[in-house]
Design a protein around this motif. Structure first.
Motif, short mmCIF file in Angstrom:
data_model
loop_
_atom_site.label_atom_id
_atom_site.label_comp_id
_atom_site.label_asym_id
_atom_site.label_seq_id
_atom_site.Cartn_x
_atom_site.Cartn_y
_atom_site.Cartn_z
N MET A 1 0.67 -0.80 -0.23
CA MET A 1 0.13 0.12 -0.39
C MET A 1 0.51 1.21 -0.12
O MET A 1 2.17 1.21 0.18
CB MET A 1 -1.02 -0.05 1.27
N SER A 2 0.30 2.39 -0.26
CA SER A 2 0.75 3.38 -0.37
C SER A 2 0.20 4.71 0.85
O SER A 2 -1.30 4.56 1.06
CB SER A 2 1.13 4.27 -1.43
N ALA A 3 0.64 6.22 0.84
CA ALA A 3 -0.39 6.68 1.95
C ALA A 3 -0.96 7.82 0.48
O ALA A 3 -1.90 9.05 1.49
CB ALA A 3 1.29 7.53 1.87
N VAL A 4 -0.89 7.51 -1.09
CA VAL A 4 -1.51 7.87 -1.83
C VAL A 4 -2.40 7.66 -2.13
O VAL A 4 -2.98 6.20 -2.13
CB VAL A 4 -0.95 8.20 -2.88
N THR A 10 2.97 -2.93 -5.02
CA THR A 10 3.06 -3.96 -4.31
C THR A 10 4.19 -4.66 -4.72
O THR A 10 4.64 -6.26 -4.37
CB THR A 10 2.03 -5.45 -5.59
N GLY A 11 5.36 -4.59 -4.83
CA GLY A 11 6.31 -4.38 -5.11
C GLY A 11 7.06 -3.88 -3.72
O GLY A 11 7.12 -3.35 -2.47
N THR A 122 11.70 -6.43 -14.17
CA THR A 122 11.90 -6.05 -12.74
C THR A 122 11.78 -4.61 -11.97
O THR A 122 12.17 -3.73 -12.94
CB THR A 122 13.03 -7.01 -12.81
N TRP A 123 10.96 -4.81 -11.57
CA TRP A 123 11.08 -4.09 -9.99
C TRP A 123 12.05 -3.49 -9.41
O TRP A 123 11.64 -2.13 -9.54
CB TRP A 123 9.96 -4.39 -8.98
N GLU A 124 12.99 -4.47 -9.04
CA GLU A 124 14.24 -4.21 -8.11
C GLU A 124 15.23 -3.03 -9.14
O GLU A 124 15.13 -2.02 -9.09
CB GLU A 124 14.77 -5.22 -8.25
N LEU A 125 14.71 -3.58 -10.88
CA LEU A 125 16.08 -2.66 -11.21
C LEU A 125 15.23 -1.74 -12.13
O LEU A 125 15.95 -0.43 -12.45
CB LEU A 125 16.11 -3.24 -12.70
N MET A 126 13.48 -1.22 -11.98
CA MET A 126 13.13 0.46 -12.62
C MET A 126 13.29 0.89 -11.21
O MET A 126 13.80 1.67 -11.35
CB MET A 126 11.30 -0.71 -12.72
N MET A 127 12.82 0.46 -10.24
CA MET A 127 13.49 0.82 -8.90
C MET A 127 15.14 1.59 -8.85
O MET A 127 15.05 2.75 -8.65
CB MET A 127 12.92 0.81 -7.85
N PRO A 180 -3.30 -1.87 -12.64
CA PRO A 180 -1.19 -1.30 -13.50
C PRO A 180 -1.20 -0.46 -14.03
O PRO A 180 -1.95 -0.18 -15.27
CB PRO A 180 -1.46 -2.77 -14.72
N ALA A 181 -0.61 0.37 -13.83
CA ALA A 181 -0.06 1.77 -14.46
C ALA A 181 0.54 1.76 -15.46
O ALA A 181 1.84 0.53 -15.71
CB ALA A 181 0.49 2.62 -13.56
#
Length: 528
Positions: A1-4, A10-11, A122-127, A180-181
């Motif tokens: 989740m997020s504060a928005v 979900t990552g 991957t979530w990790e590489l994108m972030m 999904p965005a």
């Protein structure tokens, strides 16, 4: 989740990601997605509608009649910033930390940091990529290798340009109102939010490469996003500058319209040659009389590709914009004799580009920067050659659609299968930029390999030795190539990898009744 409200992450959240996925940044991205996501969805449906008409042989590709006034008009683009005037050699690569430092230090004029074809999303590489680029913009990026070697930025570095994902890709780890965005808006939005003002303060700006477009309507969508993004952050309009990759046959017929839609924010067009060949094959997938020969023989001297290059130079220069050339995918080796062969091919390719009118070109390896630079320095001593207008060129639709000549061979079929399996295996392990057979392969070259096998199989192509490409032949070769990869790499590396999964996915895509639009869409399900 997020504060928005309405935004769910979900990552996994590493501590460093908290600097990127701030409530303010997520609210910014969500605002853009909520306003522009529905248009993106409609344009994806429009792609399918047009392709269905081509499949049914009810639509013939050509220049649009309804936009002739744009092509005949006297307009120009808004202008090119000082640090984008000279782009004679650009280097491209993924957004991992070491790559960013080496590319910025490479001696190239610009570095395209790639969230798209050179990266597995991957979530990790994108972030991590967002973290790495934020550090690079602030010149704080460093890296220490496992062996203890330290990497840091030189005083003089390349100008940074960022390529977000294409419109077709989603980011499944960021849900906005339960959906999904779009990956394109996530990549652009997070980078722009965190770095645009800092870049302006440092005398540069937020510069982007825009991939995979299929119509000027998609360019209009990007322009509207740019306008809103600048307004939301109170940044002056026309600050964002973009270069659009012309890497679909559809976009080749709408180059001027794409420039027009983005005229306040665009600086040039680029010949995305590998994706362009992929698009050419995929678009005419239902046409048994439009089979393309072995991909390694489909080079830029072929009439349809040379025409595309010349048209792009003519169109951009007419409007005051830059014409960027394509990728030299070769990788230097430790063998001097082989290296000279590689350099000779690169020189010939870059000479063709600069003589066609290109203002710069791409390389995938730092070792090729001086080779490409020398060609452009000799034939283009000034920062660019936009002043060359080429009014004598009369390139017609038939020129862009002319089939290249050449053979379909067993070697070509095997190479496609081998490259396809090895690339997919690397991609689903999280690596989107893979050296294979002295070439730097990315998603675009793997797409050619995959769709070409599908096309040959669907239409029963004849190999040069007289055999017909059949399902049984393709599946047998997949097994043989897989066994060869295992023997070459050894059991330990083979079984540590995901080769069986990759071969299974390649086989499924190559033998499917319908041609998948992108291999990265089903492959995305294999990523965490």
């Amino acid at each position: 989740m997020s504060a928005v409200k309405g935004v769910e992450i979900t990552g996994a959240m590493k501590p460093a990601y908290k600097k990127i996925l701030t409530p303010e940044a997520l609210k910014f991205v969500a605002t853009l997605v909520r306003k522009h996501g529905p248009t993106r969805d409609k344009l994806m449906a429009y792609r399918e509608e047009r392709q269905a008409l081509v499949d049914a042989k009810k639509l013939k590709l050509g220049f649009l009649k309804e936009t002739k006034k744009i092509r005949d008009g006297k307009w120009q683009i808004a202008g090119i910033p000082a640090d984008l005037q000279d782009r004679r050699v650009e280097i491209t690569g993924p957004v991992d930390r070491k790559m960013i430092i080496n590319a910025l230090n490479s001696g190239a004029k610009c570095f395209m940091a790639d969230f798209e074809d050179a990266s597995s999303p991957t979530w990790e590489l994108m972030m991590d990529g967002q973290v790495n680029l934020a550090d690079a913009v602030r010149r704080k990026i460093t890296y220490t290798s496992p062996e203890g070697k330290e990497y840091k930025l030189n005083p003089q570095i390349a100008t940074l340009i960022v390529r977000p994902r294409g419109w077709h890709l989603l980011e499944k780890h960021i849900l906005i109102d339960g959906k999904p965005a779009p990956g394109a808006i996530v990549d652009f939005g997070l980078f722009f939010f965190h770095n645009a003002k800092e870049q302006i303060k440092r005398g540069t700006g937020p510069y982007f490469y825009l991939p995979k477009m299929q119509s000027h309507l998609e360019a209009r969508l990007w322009n509207n996003i740019f306008k809103d993004a600048q307004n939301l952050l109170k940044i002056p309009q026309k600050t964002i500058k973009a270069t659009v990759l012309i890497e679909t046959i559809w976009a080749a017929f709408e180059m001027e319209e794409i420039l027009y839609e983005l005229r306040d924010h665009i600086v040039g067009l680029n010949c995305g040659r590998w994706d362009y060949i992929f698009s050419f094959i995929k678009t005419f997938r239902n046409y048994g009389d439009r089979l393309i020969p072995d991909r390694l023989g489909v080079t830029m001297d072929k009439h349809f590709l040379d025409s595309y290059s010349k048209l792009l130079c003519q169109v951009t220069h007419k409007r005051g914009a830059q014409a960027m050339g394509g990728m030299a995918a070769f990788i230097p080796t430790k063998d001097p004799a082989k290296n000279e062969e590689v350099f000779a091919k690169v020189r010939a390719d870059k000479l063709r580009e600069v003589m066609n009118g290109h203002d710069g070109t791409w390389v995938a390896h730092p070792g090729l920067v001086p080779v490409a630079m020398a060609v452009f320095d000799e034939h283009m001593p000034q920062p660019n050659q936009i002043d060359k207008k080429f009014p004598e060129r009369r390139i017609k639709a038939e020129d862009l659609l002319q089939l290249p000549e050449g053979q379909i061979t067993e070697g070509g079929l095997r190479n496609n299968i081998n490259v396809g399996i090895q690339y997919i295996e690397a991609w689903i392990r999280g690596n989107g930029c893979v050296p294979l057979h002295n070439l730097m392969e990315d998603a675009a070259t793997a797409e050619i390999s995959r769709v070409q096998v599908w096309q040959w199989l669907k239409h029963g192509a004849k190999l040069a030795d007289g055999r017909t490409v059949t399902r049984a032949l393709v599946l047998a070769m997949i097994d043989e190539e897989l066994a060869g990869i295992r023997k070459q790499l050894g059991d330990e590396r083979y079984y540590q990898g995901r080769f069986a999964e990759a071969a299974g996915l390649f086989a499924r895509l190559a033998t499917a009744p319908q041609c998948a639009d992108f291999l990265t869409l089903p492959a995305y399900d294999y990523l965490d």
